[in-house]
Design a protein around this motif. Structure first.
Motif, PDB file in Angstrom:
ATOM      1  N   ASP A  75      34.315  24.616 -76.606  1.00 27.04           N
ATOM      2  CA  ASP A  75      34.707  23.425 -75.857  1.00 27.04           C
ATOM      3  C   ASP A  75      33.567  22.764 -75.094  1.00 27.04           C
ATOM      4  OD1 ASP A  75      37.309  23.528 -76.759  1.00 27.04           O
ATOM      5  OD2 ASP A  75      37.983  24.756 -75.085  1.00 27.04           O
ATOM      6  N   ASP A  76      32.748  23.535 -74.445  1.00 26.51           N
ATOM      7  CA  ASP A  76      31.671  22.984 -73.635  1.00 26.51           C
ATOM      8  C   ASP A  76      30.349  23.662 -74.020  1.00 26.51           C
ATOM      9  OD1 ASP A  76      30.436  21.457 -71.706  1.00 26.51           O
ATOM     10  OD2 ASP A  76      30.999  22.772 -70.049  1.00 26.51           O
ATOM     11  N   PRO A  77      29.765  23.285 -75.168  1.00 26.54           N
ATOM     12  CA  PRO A  77      28.568  23.980 -75.635  1.00 26.54           C
ATOM     13  C   PRO A  77      27.386  23.813 -74.677  1.00 26.54           C
ATOM     14  CG  PRO A  77      29.000  22.055 -77.001  1.00 26.54           C
ATOM     15  CD  PRO A  77      30.137  22.176 -76.025  1.00 26.54           C
ATOM     16  N   VAL A  78      26.637  24.897 -74.497  1.00 32.13           N
ATOM     17  CA  VAL A  78      25.478  24.854 -73.604  1.00 32.13           C
ATOM     18  C   VAL A  78      24.213  24.424 -74.331  1.00 32.13           C
ATOM     19  CG1 VAL A  78      26.398  26.575 -72.007  1.00 32.13           C
ATOM     20  CG2 VAL A  78      24.930  27.292 -73.887  1.00 32.13           C
ATOM     21  N   TRP A  79      24.264  24.351 -75.660  1.00 34.73           N
ATOM     22  CA  TRP A  79      23.089  23.913 -76.397  1.00 34.73           C
ATOM     23  C   TRP A  79      23.497  23.030 -77.576  1.00 34.73           C
ATOM     24  CZ3 TRP A  79      23.044  25.001 -81.492  1.00 34.73           C
ATOM     25  CH2 TRP A  79      23.724  26.128 -81.946  1.00 34.73           C
ATOM     26  N   TYR A  80      22.549  22.225 -78.027  1.00 29.01           N
ATOM     27  CA  TYR A  80      22.739  21.434 -79.240  1.00 29.01           C
ATOM     28  C   TYR A  80      21.375  21.039 -79.787  1.00 29.01           C
ATOM     29  CZ  TYR A  80      21.581  17.124 -76.744  1.00 29.01           C
ATOM     30  OH  TYR A  80      20.921  16.152 -76.020  1.00 29.01           O
ATOM     31  N   HIS A 120      14.627  21.259 -72.979  1.00 30.87           N
ATOM     32  CA  HIS A 120      14.955  19.939 -73.499  1.00 30.87           C
ATOM     33  C   HIS A 120      13.689  19.378 -74.125  1.00 30.87           C
ATOM     34  CE1 HIS A 120      16.605  15.619 -72.879  1.00 30.87           C
ATOM     35  NE2 HIS A 120      16.724  16.035 -74.117  1.00 30.87           N
ATOM     36  N   GLU A 121      13.664  19.360 -75.447  1.00 31.01           N
ATOM     37  CA  GLU A 121      12.484  18.933 -76.179  1.00 31.01           C
ATOM     38  C   GLU A 121      12.856  17.796 -77.117  1.00 31.01           C
ATOM     39  OE1 GLU A 121       9.449  20.805 -79.504  1.00 31.01           O
ATOM     40  OE2 GLU A 121      10.546  22.160 -78.200  1.00 31.01           O
ATOM     41  N   VAL A 173      15.990  16.357 -81.282  1.00 30.88           N
ATOM     42  CA  VAL A 173      16.269  16.720 -79.892  1.00 30.88           C
ATOM     43  C   VAL A 173      16.803  18.151 -79.891  1.00 30.88           C
ATOM     44  CG1 VAL A 173      17.610  16.224 -77.819  1.00 30.88           C
ATOM     45  CG2 VAL A 173      16.810  14.344 -79.271  1.00 30.88           C
ATOM     46  N   LEU A 174      16.165  19.001 -79.096  1.00 30.51           N
ATOM     47  CA  LEU A 174      16.587  20.391 -78.924  1.00 30.51           C
ATOM     48  C   LEU A 174      16.913  20.582 -77.458  1.00 30.51           C
ATOM     49  CD1 LEU A 174      13.742  22.073 -81.011  1.00 30.51           C
ATOM     50  CD2 LEU A 174      16.031  21.400 -81.807  1.00 30.51           C
ATOM     51  N   ARG A 175      18.161  20.921 -77.153  1.00 26.63           N
ATOM     52  CA  ARG A 175      18.594  21.035 -75.751  1.00 26.63           C
ATOM     53  C   ARG A 175      19.364  22.321 -75.565  1.00 26.63           C
ATOM     54  NH1 ARG A 175      18.743  20.913 -70.768  1.00 26.63           N
ATOM     55  NH2 ARG A 175      20.204  19.677 -69.580  1.00 26.63           N
ATOM     56  N   ASP A 176      18.929  23.145 -74.613  1.00 24.83           N
ATOM     57  CA  ASP A 176      19.636  24.379 -74.260  1.00 24.83           C
ATOM     58  C   ASP A 176      19.669  24.473 -72.740  1.00 24.83           C
ATOM     59  OD1 ASP A 176      20.561  26.965 -73.760  1.00 24.83           O
ATOM     60  OD2 ASP A 176      19.541  27.800 -75.499  1.00 24.83           O
ATOM     61  N   ALA A 177      20.809  24.124 -72.153  1.00 22.16           N
ATOM     62  CA  ALA A 177      20.953  24.106 -70.698  1.00 22.16           C
ATOM     63  C   ALA A 177      20.818  25.503 -70.103  1.00 22.16           C
ATOM     64  CB  ALA A 177      22.291  23.494 -70.305  1.00 22.16           C
ATOM     65  N   SER A 178      21.214  26.542 -70.844  1.00 19.35           N
ATOM     66  CA  SER A 178      21.130  27.904 -70.315  1.00 19.35           C
ATOM     67  C   SER A 178      19.687  28.366 -70.147  1.00 19.35           C
ATOM     68  CB  SER A 178      21.891  28.883 -71.213  1.00 19.35           C
ATOM     69  OG  SER A 178      21.230  29.031 -72.466  1.00 19.35           O
ATOM     70  N   ARG A 179      18.752  27.716 -70.823  1.00 19.45           N
ATOM     71  CA  ARG A 179      17.332  28.071 -70.732  1.00 19.45           C
ATOM     72  C   ARG A 179      16.492  26.938 -70.149  1.00 19.45           C
ATOM     73  NH1 ARG A 179      15.846  31.280 -76.240  1.00 19.45           N
ATOM     74  NH2 ARG A 179      17.680  32.596 -76.330  1.00 19.45           N
TER      75      ARG A 179
END
Length: 124
Positions: free
Chosen positions: A61-66, A89-90, A80-86
């Motif tokens: 439901d609420d992914p922390v990365w994409y 954001h590139e 775009v590489l995004r991982d909020a847990s780490r």
């Protein structure tokens, strides 16, 4: 004639989506847990009119990365590489679909997937 039987009380497994993540393109194509070749195909199918991006993310439901790949007007692709847990954001650009697909698979291998067994680290 052979027939398959199920032990009494056994239930059929429900149909499930992706085990770890899915790739969705703007035109509605979806591939669950895509391989490098499948990502290459999806990116190759992008165009600058009606199928301009692919998004890869976990099925939750609420992914922390994409990760996303989008066609650039001037040619090439924006990744775009995004991982909020780490706190990652590139944003990069590239022209080689093979390189993009390979780099995505490597990046995806480092993501956290609920229910996935922990990775073993070998000390050689």
């Amino acid at each position: 004639m052979l027939t398959a039987t199920r032990p009494s009380g056994a239930r059929e497994k429900p149909l499930m989506g992706a085990r770890y993540y899915g790739a969705d393109s703007e035109d509605g194509d979806r591939i669950d847990d895509p391989s490098e070749d499948a990502l290459f195909m999806m990116i190759s199918d992008l165009n600058d009119t009606d199928n301009t991006f692919v998004v890869i993310q976990p099925d939750e439901d609420d992914p922390v990365w994409y990760a996303s790949v989008a066609v650039l007007e001037e040619g090439g692709y924006e990744i775009v590489l995004r991982d909020a847990s780490r706190s990652e954001h590139e944003v990069t650009t590239a022209t080689s679909i093979g390189d993009i697909a390979r780099d995505l698979i490597i990046w995806l291998a480092c993501r956290h997937y609920p229910g996935r067994p922990p990775r073993k680290i070998y000390d050689f």
